[in-house]
Write an enzyme that holds these catalytic residues in place. Sequence first.
Site, mmCIF file in Angstrom:
data_model
loop_
_atom_site.group_PDB
_atom_site.id
_atom_site.type_symbol
_atom_site.label_atom_id
_atom_site.label_comp_id
_atom_site.label_asym_id
_atom_site.label_seq_id
_atom_site.Cartn_x
_atom_site.Cartn_y
_atom_site.Cartn_z
ATOM 1 N N ASP A 105 -42.294 45.187 -13.987
ATOM 2 C CA ASP A 105 -42.566 44.799 -12.594
ATOM 3 C C ASP A 105 -43.876 44.037 -12.446
ATOM 4 O O ASP A 105 -44.554 44.136 -11.423
ATOM 5 C CB ASP A 105 -42.579 46.025 -11.661
ATOM 6 C CG ASP A 105 -41.248 46.758 -11.696
ATOM 7 O OD1 ASP A 105 -40.214 46.086 -11.732
ATOM 8 O OD2 ASP A 105 -41.268 48.002 -11.716
ATOM 9 N N HIS A 159 -35.888 41.231 -10.909
ATOM 10 C CA HIS A 159 -36.837 40.120 -10.870
ATOM 11 C C HIS A 159 -36.805 39.486 -9.484
ATOM 12 O O HIS A 159 -35.823 38.855 -9.103
ATOM 13 C CB HIS A 159 -36.498 39.105 -11.968
ATOM 14 C CG HIS A 159 -36.768 39.647 -13.349
ATOM 15 N ND1 HIS A 159 -36.378 39.023 -14.503
ATOM 16 C CD2 HIS A 159 -37.411 40.768 -13.740
ATOM 17 C CE1 HIS A 159 -36.771 39.748 -15.550
ATOM 18 N NE2 HIS A 159 -37.385 40.809 -15.099
#
Length: 431
Positions: free
Chosen positions: A13, A48
């Site tokens: 992340d 994403h």
Amino acid sequence: MPVIAVVGAQWGDEGKGRVVDYLAATGGELDRPVDVVIRFQGGDNAGHTVVNPLGEFKLHLVPSGIFSPTTHCVIGTGCVVNPDSLIVEMDALHAAGLALNNLFVSSRAHITFPHHCQIDGLEESARGAKAIGTTGRGIGPTYADKAARWGLRVGDLLNPDRLRQRLAAALPRTNRAVDILGGLPTELDALTDQCLDWGRRLQPYITDSLPLVRDALERDRTILLEGQLGVMRDLDWGAYPYVTSSNPIASYGPVGAGLPLQAVTQVIGVVKAYVTAVGAGPLPTELNDQMGDDLRRVGNEYGATTGRPRRCGWLDAVALDYARWLNGFTSIVVTKLDVLDGMPEIRICTGYRLPSGQIVTRMPDPATLGSVEPEYESWPGWLCATNQARRWEDLPGEAQQYLGRIEELTGAPIGWVSVGPAREAMVAVKR
Ligand code: IMP
């Protein structure tokens, strides 16, 4: 022409999606779109996030270069593909106006079946308090079948005879495992029909990706290898067993993409300006206080795949040094700098105090991190907005100082700094 691996330097992340979208569309220093983007590992556990002129997207399997119409985007051989998720994601991208004729799925990538997701959930329950906190996307069981050679590959969806024969061989073993865990068996006929449906739908995209990749390299095209997750969740180098079941580090890039090792010319490490993690396992700089809550709120730190709140903490330079060593960063991109805009003081962990009292600056086995105490240094915050900055000179002095220290501790030059989620919210660092 460069072959650039873009990988996570922390616990995942870090903002790889926005970096790949930016580089694919603009080419970064090349000033023209990247020719090929290849996702080299992982599956739909990835989340994403990409914000660009077409909207906001959470990509799970489709490479983040997909918005650049001239960029070929390959879901590579090292990936595992859940066809249902892929189809849902493709439908959403079609609805946003993308033709997707630049998308390719490697016929060698392994298939994540519904029974893999079921086993993932059952195994997590069986672990009880020691649960890994997986995304529940069946990633571990798919890679386990791949390694045990019971897996099916995406190309099998296009070959009904082989498909039925492979499923018939694999399912009894799977059903025995599911039975022990207390789950429901999978019917051969129903799954075969489901696979044939997936095959009909995905057929235009499934390909032997090697000729495409080879041709791109031989013609000197720009290739970007898109990683998923970060080094601290790497199967071999992360905090085992609190890891994923593939290798997010850059050296897996050529394996998962189908390139010779020496083809890779650059490795860009994506570094969030602080640290976040989802799932269980040690996180030395975690902030279980108001500061941690503030980072979560301002940074909107909730998992893009599962929606779980992310654990937040200060930047960990010991982990960054480990990431630099294992990946060989040629440069880094620092993301989400703007999230720190309201912090009067910013800390960096520069060492770990071991239970013996010794302070180390090099990463021990990450599995032991539960017993270390972080040693911090403190930096003054800048207390003003950075989201409009587009050049290094636009950044406040304290932010430049903080970034300079990250560069020093990481040992790799900063190429870009992101100061917001949108594609253009990037500071190109030219000094
Ligand atoms: P799995 O990859 O779903 O098996 O999960 C293994 C570990 O990696 C868990 O701690 C997950 O929370 C974490 N993880 C998996 N994918 C991601 C991701 O895309 N971002 C952040 N953490 C992830």
